[in-house]
Structures are given as C-alpha cells and as structure tokens.
Design a protein around this motif. Sequence first.
Motif, PDB file in Angstrom:
ATOM      1  N   ARG A 173      20.048  29.700  49.787  1.00  0.00           N
ATOM      2  CA  ARG A 173      19.676  30.205  48.477  1.00  0.00           C
ATOM      3  C   ARG A 173      20.630  29.628  47.431  1.00  0.00           C
ATOM      4  O   ARG A 173      21.661  29.039  47.758  1.00  0.00           O
ATOM      5  CB  ARG A 173      19.704  31.715  48.428  1.00  0.00           C
ATOM      6  N   THR A 174      20.300  29.836  46.169  1.00  0.00           N
ATOM      7  CA  THR A 174      21.120  29.328  45.076  1.00  0.00           C
ATOM      8  C   THR A 174      22.299  30.256  44.809  1.00  0.00           C
ATOM      9  O   THR A 174      22.172  31.483  44.882  1.00  0.00           O
ATOM     10  CB  THR A 174      20.278  29.189  43.806  1.00  0.00           C
ATOM     11  N   GLY A 175      23.450  29.651  44.508  1.00  0.00           N
ATOM     12  CA  GLY A 175      24.649  30.404  44.149  1.00  0.00           C
ATOM     13  C   GLY A 175      25.472  29.610  43.165  1.00  0.00           C
ATOM     14  O   GLY A 175      24.962  28.704  42.483  1.00  0.00           O
ATOM     15  N   THR A 176      26.746  29.904  43.047  1.00  0.00           N
ATOM     16  CA  THR A 176      27.602  29.180  42.119  1.00  0.00           C
ATOM     17  C   THR A 176      27.770  27.739  42.579  1.00  0.00           C
ATOM     18  O   THR A 176      27.722  27.431  43.763  1.00  0.00           O
ATOM     19  CB  THR A 176      28.984  29.842  42.021  1.00  0.00           C
ATOM     20  N   GLN A 177      27.965  26.846  41.612  1.00  0.00           N
ATOM     21  CA  GLN A 177      28.060  25.427  41.934  1.00  0.00           C
ATOM     22  C   GLN A 177      29.408  25.097  42.563  1.00  0.00           C
ATOM     23  O   GLN A 177      30.463  25.510  42.087  1.00  0.00           O
ATOM     24  CB  GLN A 177      27.854  24.569  40.690  1.00  0.00           C
ATOM     25  N   SER A 234      26.595  20.686  44.288  1.00  0.00           N
ATOM     26  CA  SER A 234      25.511  21.504  44.830  1.00  0.00           C
ATOM     27  C   SER A 234      25.647  22.968  44.417  1.00  0.00           C
ATOM     28  O   SER A 234      26.756  23.514  44.335  1.00  0.00           O
ATOM     29  CB  SER A 234      25.507  21.416  46.361  1.00  0.00           C
ATOM     30  N   ARG A 235      24.502  23.599  44.202  1.00  0.00           N
ATOM     31  CA  ARG A 235      24.437  25.044  43.970  1.00  0.00           C
ATOM     32  C   ARG A 235      23.847  25.778  45.176  1.00  0.00           C
ATOM     33  O   ARG A 235      23.584  26.975  45.118  1.00  0.00           O
ATOM     34  CB  ARG A 235      23.607  25.360  42.728  1.00  0.00           C
ATOM     35  N   VAL A 236      23.628  25.053  46.262  1.00  0.00           N
ATOM     36  CA  VAL A 236      23.024  25.645  47.450  1.00  0.00           C
ATOM     37  C   VAL A 236      24.101  26.326  48.294  1.00  0.00           C
ATOM     38  O   VAL A 236      25.179  25.770  48.524  1.00  0.00           O
ATOM     39  CB  VAL A 236      22.294  24.573  48.292  1.00  0.00           C
ATOM     40  N   TRP A 237      23.793  27.536  48.762  1.00  0.00           N
ATOM     41  CA  TRP A 237      24.666  28.275  49.668  1.00  0.00           C
ATOM     42  C   TRP A 237      23.898  28.590  50.941  1.00  0.00           C
ATOM     43  O   TRP A 237      22.685  28.830  50.920  1.00  0.00           O
ATOM     44  CB  TRP A 237      25.177  29.556  49.018  1.00  0.00           C
ATOM     45  N   ASP A 238      24.619  28.595  52.055  1.00  0.00           N
ATOM     46  CA  ASP A 238      24.024  28.819  53.365  1.00  0.00           C
ATOM     47  C   ASP A 238      24.426  30.191  53.895  1.00  0.00           C
ATOM     48  O   ASP A 238      25.622  30.529  53.913  1.00  0.00           O
ATOM     49  CB  ASP A 238      24.509  27.758  54.358  1.00  0.00           C
ATOM     50  N   LYS A 239      23.447  30.964  54.340  1.00  0.00           N
ATOM     51  CA  LYS A 239      23.740  32.228  55.011  1.00  0.00           C
ATOM     52  C   LYS A 239      23.895  31.952  56.500  1.00  0.00           C
ATOM     53  O   LYS A 239      23.031  31.339  57.129  1.00  0.00           O
ATOM     54  CB  LYS A 239      22.631  33.250  54.791  1.00  0.00           C
ATOM     55  N   GLY A 261      19.940  17.726  53.571  1.00  0.00           N
ATOM     56  CA  GLY A 261      19.338  17.815  52.242  1.00  0.00           C
ATOM     57  C   GLY A 261      20.331  17.848  51.101  1.00  0.00           C
ATOM     58  O   GLY A 261      19.930  17.764  49.941  1.00  0.00           O
ATOM     59  N   ARG A 262      21.611  18.020  51.400  1.00  0.00           N
ATOM     60  CA  ARG A 262      22.592  18.168  50.348  1.00  0.00           C
ATOM     61  C   ARG A 262      22.581  16.965  49.400  1.00  0.00           C
ATOM     62  O   ARG A 262      22.351  15.845  49.839  1.00  0.00           O
ATOM     63  CB  ARG A 262      23.995  18.391  50.932  1.00  0.00           C
ATOM     64  N   PRO A 263      22.766  17.168  48.077  1.00  0.00           N
ATOM     65  CA  PRO A 263      23.200  18.406  47.418  1.00  0.00           C
ATOM     66  C   PRO A 263      22.081  19.408  47.133  1.00  0.00           C
ATOM     67  O   PRO A 263      22.336  20.443  46.528  1.00  0.00           O
ATOM     68  CB  PRO A 263      23.789  17.879  46.109  1.00  0.00           C
ATOM     69  N   GLY A 264      20.866  19.130  47.583  1.00  0.00           N
ATOM     70  CA  GLY A 264      19.771  20.075  47.394  1.00  0.00           C
ATOM     71  C   GLY A 264      19.510  20.870  48.658  1.00  0.00           C
ATOM     72  O   GLY A 264      20.322  20.916  49.582  1.00  0.00           O
ATOM     73  N   TYR A 265      18.350  21.495  48.694  1.00  0.00           N
ATOM     74  CA  TYR A 265      17.962  22.255  49.882  1.00  0.00           C
ATOM     75  C   TYR A 265      17.579  21.302  51.019  1.00  0.00           C
ATOM     76  O   TYR A 265      17.126  20.182  50.790  1.00  0.00           O
ATOM     77  CB  TYR A 265      16.781  23.169  49.570  1.00  0.00           C
ATOM     78  N   THR A 266      17.761  21.764  52.247  1.00  0.00           N
ATOM     79  CA  THR A 266      17.314  21.031  53.426  1.00  0.00           C
ATOM     80  C   THR A 266      15.933  21.541  53.815  1.00  0.00           C
ATOM     81  O   THR A 266      15.740  22.751  54.001  1.00  0.00           O
ATOM     82  CB  THR A 266      18.299  21.219  54.586  1.00  0.00           C
ATOM     83  N   ALA A 267      14.985  20.639  53.928  1.00  0.00           N
ATOM     84  CA  ALA A 267      13.578  21.024  54.057  1.00  0.00           C
ATOM     85  C   ALA A 267      13.315  21.914  55.266  1.00  0.00           C
ATOM     86  O   ALA A 267      12.476  22.816  55.205  1.00  0.00           O
ATOM     87  CB  ALA A 267      12.708  19.770  54.121  1.00  0.00           C
TER      88      ALA A 267
END
Length: 646
Positions: A605-609, A613-618, A634-640
């Motif tokens: 999901r999106t979080g602080t940059q 990247s602004r993507v964070w992994d749970k 997929g970094r710096p974006g989401y991984t499909a």
Amino acid sequence: MIRPDHTYLAGVRRFLPVTGGRRAARNRVGLALAVAGMVAGTSAVTTSATVANAAVGATTPTSDGVQSARAGAGRVATLTKGATRTVVYRGLRLTVPATWAVHDLDRDPRTCVRFDRPALYLGRPGADQRCPARAVGRTEAVLVQPAASAPWAKAKAPASLGRGAEVRRLRPGRTTSVTAGATADQEAHFDLTGTGLVATMAYGDRPALVEAILADATYTGPKRAGGGTALSGPAGTTGLSDPPSMPAGSTTTRFRGLGFDTCGAPSATTMRAWLASPYRSVGIYIGGVNRACPDGNLSAGWVRTVAGMGWKLTPIYVGRQAPCALQGDLGPIRTTNPGGQGVAAAEDAIADARRFGLAPGSTIYNDMEGYDTRSASCRRIVLAFLNGWTKRLHDGGYLSGVYSSASSGIRDLSGVYVSNTFARPDVIWTARWDGKPTVWGEQYVADSKWAMHQRIKQYRGPHTESWGGRRIEIDSDRVDSLQGSAKFVHEVISSGDLVTRKGPGTAYPAVGRRESGSNVNVLCQTAGSQVGATTVWDRLADGTYVSDLYVGTPNKRGYSAPIPKCRYSYTVWTDALRVRSGPGTNYSQVGQILYGGMANILCQRTGTQVGKSRVWDKLDNGGWVSDWYTMTTGRPGYTATIPRCP
C-alpha cells in the motif's frame, strides 16, 4: 544423506559421515578425518592468525559479517615483516598487524574505542561504552563503520569537520597521505567510495602504517553510496540483483518446526500415520544425476495428498557434485563451464518441480555433498555451479536453496554472502549432526546471515523411528525456512459460474469464470474485500482470485488450514531495514531485517516516501517495511504479482 550401511573405518561407525550427507549413492565414505569433522564441526583449513580478543574467531564470522581471511603480501606485511592478520567486514578486506586487537562493535557495542592502543574497530561505536576514567596517548588505530552511523559522514565529501579536517573520498586500495588534511589530534577521515563505509585513521609516529592499511584494502561487496545504502538498489548490487521472477500463479510457503527427510517418498498411508510424530515437514528427492532413489511413491497426486494432510514439503535435487567430494563415486561437476552446468541443473529441477505439482515460488534445495575445502580450484567450481543454479531458478520463478555440510559448502557460501559477482542462495540447509535442533549458533555462519526464516539444520543423521505403527529410516531436521508450494484442490460451490478476478476483491476486473461443481487449484489465501461473511480470497494456480465463500474449503469465515497465506518473499539490500508498526517513517520501529534477509510480503500500500518510492510492504508478521529497500521487481512502484492491501 549417506546410508548407515557404508563401510566405515574401524572405530568411527558411530560418528557417521562428515557431511551428514545425502543418499546420493549407497557406497563408501573412507575418510575418518571427514567423519570426525562432521561431528566436531572442524575443518582442515586454517587462517593466518588468531584474533586477540575473540571478536573475530579464527574461522568464525561474527554477527555483523566480520570474518577472518588469509593474510596476503602487501605494504602492511612489508612494514611488519610479514606478521599480519586479515579480516573482512561487509565486503571490505583489511590487513593489519598481527599484534593488533580486532573489536566487533556491533557484537559488543560497549567496547571502548581507544586510539591509545593499536587496534581495529569494526562497526558502530556504542552509546554506553565501558571506558576507563583516564586514558591518554596516541598510536596507530583504525575505526571502520557504516557511513550512516558516523555523524561526520552526512555531508558530501570532501567536507569540513569544523576543526580544520576534511572528510575525503578514497577508493579502497588507492594510496593516500593521512597527514594531509588531518587535524592536530592526528586523525584522518575517509568516505570509502562505493562501500557505504567510512574510516577514521588515527596515528602516532607511524602514519605510514595506516596508509599501508588503506593501500592494501580491497572491496568485493555490492556497490553502495555513503550512508550505507546501495547507490540505486538492485542496479548497483550485482550479488543481490537477481530476484526471483515470480509469475502470477506463484506463492512462497514458510514453515517453522521439525522435519525429516528420507531417500524414497513414504506411502500416503505412512505419511498419515506419521501425523502422530512431532514432524510436519518432509524432504522429497525430486531429481538429479546423483539421486539414488527413484520416484517410487512420489507423484503430483502424492504431493497433493500429503499437503492436504498438513505436511510441508522440502524439494531436494541431487545434481553434480564437487570434483573434490569426499565420497568418491559421485558424478562430478566438469571443470569446463561449471556455471553452465548449474544452469542446466536448475532447468532440470524446475521441470521436475512442475512434474510433481510444485508451483513457482517454491524453494528447491540443491544437495551439494561435503567436499575437501583445501582445494581452492574445487571451491571455485562449486561456487560457480551454485551461482548458475540460483540465477536460473530465479529466472524460472523459483527460489534457491543449498544443502551442504557445515564445514564445506555452507562455510564457502557464507564467505561470499556479500559479493558483487555471486548470486547468493535464498536459504541454506546445514548438515551438522550434533543432536542440537536449532538453526542458530553455527560455527561457520554468523547469525546475521540468512537470518529471516532462511535456514534448515539437519541435526541428526540416519536413524529409524516409528510413529503410528509405521517405521521409516530418516534424518531429522530443524526447519525455519521456505518450502515447496503445493496446490490444494477444492470444488466450486457457487450457485452459478464463479467469477475469477485479477486481485482479491470485487473492485478488481473480472478475468474469467469457473463452473459450479468444477475443481480449482488453490495455492494460497489472502485478505480482500468482504463477500458474505468472509474477507478471505483464494489465489488460484493461474494467478487469478476467487472469493473463498464460493469454494469448498473447510472454513467459510476465515482461513482454512493447511492452505497457507499468500506470501511473496524478496531479499533486503540495505544493511538493516527498519520494520515499523505502520506504512510510514512516522510509525514506531518494531524490528529490523538485516542485509540479505528475507521480507515475506503479504500485500502493498502507499505510505510515506522513502528513496524514490511511496510503496510500503506489509509482512507476514504484521510489520511494515519500505519497499524501496527490498528486491521486489516492481520498485519504485507496485509489484504486479503482489496484491494491494485492503
């Protein structure tokens, strides 16, 4: 592992072979020294010196990646008339006088950093050092630490320290003058280009000695910028730049507990009887030129059946062995193009895994029997083979594991844990038959390496056990690692056709339909939008998702064991990645993942940059990490292939 009906030398039968090795063949192991080496964990290889304060053992890596190495001729050896010792810290190889103490500050942060005593300090100095009330004097000493932990390293070098001194950039192995730009207190500060490390060189009346230490230094780790992180992540880290290309229909499976392995797959009836045992993971030999036992009971149907009982699976491939293998009747790696042979072995192992219904995302373990580590050329051949093995498995969407003896293959892998030329396996399986069911405290592998659910230990060799009235000869394992990913067959129970979607929720696009009453292959389960009384969605083997409400799994409101949760495992490429309680740097730190550790991701999901990247992994432990510091594709974006968090 080798069967106990081998011909052993007199008086050593009780020890069993050196490696705790595999059932690659049922012939002989004729080396009493090797047998004793397995039990005692000893090795014929020695180092050039013993470290004074045991912060760095003669052959034992410490918690921060410090390890001893063979001393070589150079400027330091000339100045000390050959009396040197060499250590490696985060890929930086340093040669210092043999009389110097070497202190591991990450292991003991309360060590007092003193420049009045000849010493090498490695790591971040602690905030609460145990220093004497009074100490005076100045001699030659060196402090090397990650750039991020040195306050004076924040500015871009060359920069003023405010006392007339400068932070200077220097590539390891280059000559320089430490007195130029130093302060009256005779300290020089260097940003070691490309290493993510900084050095403080203190000197008394022998500045030439610390200059020689810098000139003799070499670096073989991943390219990093000042501040301790890689210049651009995967692009700058050859040794770590080979993440698995996991397709849509993939997941990783993790298990922690006791397991066993045996030459031939037991019958499904025996596996059901053995549910009375403490074991819940079973090693299965899926192929390889040196596999002794044929398929036997093993089939895709067997895998589905035993996985449905709750068993986790450890796929083993017995490929070509070291030319200097201790067992003399094994098909060896040919000296020409060993890397290509590793690639060929991986391709064959992938085909075997698919034949037995093990999905992409599975970890396949290459069985590398114990070998004579005194042969440098043999070690190079083994590492080249395993490098090709790992890269090709990753290209095919599978993860790489290596089984070997503690004192040969595992030790050699540990020696190249930080490398810009070697693709490190994702997990290791250590054979040490000491009867201790723990994956930690290994002599040849620091606990900081392969530290995040990335280890198996074979702690007991061949013996017979009986559970549920069924006897099997087994080896016993402690498992805290990634396993094979099986498929679970369940019926579609919707009133009409069941819509399959691109992600776990009704907001995702529809991509297909499954008829009511048909069977689907479920890989794993994950959280998604609520449908009826459940938020559980099933990921199918083709990569699509369906609401679990309409599939005949046992639990209609929650997750259904033994189907695992969907995980996507990628390594971390920074020194220590903070795990936080939420998706942002403003959340509290709840843990960390060390360099090369595995981030087992549930969703993004999106979080602080952070970085670009602004993507964070749970993570599967509930924590969160910045995706920027992982090897996701997929970094710096989401991984499909990783779903968005609901």
